[in-house]
Design an enzyme around this catalytic site. Structure first.
Site, PDB file in Angstrom:
ATOM      1  N   PHE A 172      42.875  57.429  61.783  1.00  0.00           N
ATOM      2  CA  PHE A 172      42.028  58.474  62.382  1.00  0.00           C
ATOM      3  C   PHE A 172      42.361  59.868  61.831  1.00  0.00           C
ATOM      4  O   PHE A 172      42.194  60.868  62.516  1.00  0.00           O
ATOM      5  CB  PHE A 172      42.113  58.451  63.915  1.00  0.00           C
ATOM      6  CG  PHE A 172      41.901  57.077  64.484  1.00  0.00           C
ATOM      7  CD1 PHE A 172      40.661  56.448  64.355  1.00  0.00           C
ATOM      8  CD2 PHE A 172      42.941  56.390  65.093  1.00  0.00           C
ATOM      9  CE1 PHE A 172      40.468  55.161  64.846  1.00  0.00           C
ATOM     10  CE2 PHE A 172      42.754  55.099  65.579  1.00  0.00           C
ATOM     11  CZ  PHE A 172      41.510  54.482  65.456  1.00  0.00           C
ATOM     12  N   ARG A 173      42.874  59.906  60.611  1.00  0.00           N
ATOM     13  CA  ARG A 173      43.215  61.175  59.941  1.00  0.00           C
ATOM     14  C   ARG A 173      44.274  61.985  60.674  1.00  0.00           C
ATOM     15  O   ARG A 173      44.357  63.198  60.533  1.00  0.00           O
ATOM     16  CB  ARG A 173      41.961  62.038  59.714  1.00  0.00           C
ATOM     17  CG  ARG A 173      40.961  61.346  58.815  1.00  0.00           C
ATOM     18  CD  ARG A 173      39.752  62.191  58.564  1.00  0.00           C
ATOM     19  NE  ARG A 173      38.700  61.392  57.928  1.00  0.00           N
ATOM     20  CZ  ARG A 173      38.571  61.236  56.624  1.00  0.00           C
ATOM     21  NH1 ARG A 173      39.400  61.815  55.794  1.00  0.00           N
ATOM     22  NH2 ARG A 173      37.611  60.490  56.135  1.00  0.00           N
ATOM     23  N   LEU A 174      45.063  61.312  61.483  1.00  0.00           N
ATOM     24  CA  LEU A 174      46.162  62.013  62.163  1.00  0.00           C
ATOM     25  C   LEU A 174      47.417  61.894  61.282  1.00  0.00           C
ATOM     26  O   LEU A 174      48.448  61.348  61.674  1.00  0.00           O
ATOM     27  CB  LEU A 174      46.391  61.418  63.554  1.00  0.00           C
ATOM     28  CG  LEU A 174      45.147  61.477  64.456  1.00  0.00           C
ATOM     29  CD1 LEU A 174      45.417  60.846  65.810  1.00  0.00           C
ATOM     30  CD2 LEU A 174      44.692  62.930  64.634  1.00  0.00           C
ATOM     31  N   HIS A 175      47.257  62.386  60.067  1.00  0.00           N
ATOM     32  CA  HIS A 175      48.281  62.177  59.046  1.00  0.00           C
ATOM     33  C   HIS A 175      49.576  62.912  59.397  1.00  0.00           C
ATOM     34  O   HIS A 175      49.563  63.915  60.118  1.00  0.00           O
ATOM     35  CB  HIS A 175      47.775  62.676  57.690  1.00  0.00           C
ATOM     36  CG  HIS A 175      46.415  62.182  57.359  1.00  0.00           C
ATOM     37  ND1 HIS A 175      46.070  60.852  57.395  1.00  0.00           N
ATOM     38  CD2 HIS A 175      45.273  62.852  57.014  1.00  0.00           C
ATOM     39  CE1 HIS A 175      44.793  60.716  57.063  1.00  0.00           C
ATOM     40  NE2 HIS A 175      44.280  61.910  56.847  1.00  0.00           N
TER      41      HIS A 175
END
Ligand SMILES: Cc1cc2nc3c(=O)[nH]c(=O)nc-3n(C[C@H](O)[C@H](O)[C@H](O)COP(=O)(O)O)c2cc1C
Length: 196
Positions: A172-175
């Site tokens: 979820f692009r919560l890199h």
């Protein structure tokens, strides 16, 4: 990644993983330089050694990047290891490697690559491939037997980092981004987490 591990050891771990993940050129890194007026330029080079002293690549000192690094000895590097969904960004000052280090690396290269280093006026205009082929033929005759010395115009640069950022993709692009900033000459680093 824990906050007490030094960034060079994290890099070594990640680089080993990159070398084992099936990538053709895990050593490929983007190298950014800038000229005296601040105009950036970017190209790929190959990492040849790394450690607490810095990150080393080799090139023609009279190339565009060579000239820019003499005028402005600062650089940035970026690795992207897609199968691992990882990126490493590095920023630092640049110094030339010692003649002994450059000689040793040059001596380890295939003979045809050594001749190529003599034959290519890297980054300067040429009329056509025949110019290059002529230079290669001339150098092959000049160095047809025995040891090929390293040309004076060919050596390595070491990027001595003051910033290293590790980026790991997460769902979820919560890199995850972890920035290491050098706080002095004693090998201490400040660790900062960054929003992705
Ligand atoms: C994957 C890859 C690796 C490369 N490695 C090097 C290298 O280690 N040294 C080098 O001088 N050029 C290397 N090159 C060529 C450079 O990208 C560039 O074309 C050349 O060095 C001239 O750059 P300059 O005109 O900015 O000096 C590589 C190119 C690619 C695509």
């Amino acid at each position: 990644m824990n906050d007490t591990e030094c960034p060079f050891s994290i890099f070594a771990r990640w680089y080993d993983a990159a070398r084992q993940c099936g990538l053709r050129e895990p050593a490929a890194m983007a190298l950014a330089t800038a000229d005296a007026a601040g105009q950036p330029s970017l190209r790929m080079v190959l990492l040849k050694s790394h450690g607490p002293d810095g990150f080393v690549f080799y090139t023609n000192l009279e190339s565009r990047k060579g000239g820019e690094l003499v005028a402005n000895p600062k650089a940035a590097l970026c690795f992207h290891w897609m199968p691992l969904e990882r990126q490493v960004r590095i920023q630092g000052r640049v110094e030339k490697v010692s003649d002994e280090e450059a000689d040793a690396y040059f001596a380890s290269r295939p003979r045809d690559s050594q001749i190529g280093a003599w034959a290519s006026d890297q980054s300067r205009p040429m009329k056509g491939m025949r110019d290059l082929e002529k230079n290669v033929a001339l150098m092959a005759v000049r160095f047809h037997v025995g040891h090929i010395p390293r040309p004076d115009h060919w050596s390595g640069f070491r990027v001595v980092p003051h910033l290293i950022e590790f980026w790991q993709a997460k769902p979820f692009r919560l890199h995850e981004r972890t920035l290491y900033t050098r706080t002095g000459d004693d090998g201490d680093w400040q660790v900062t987490r960054l929003f992705p």
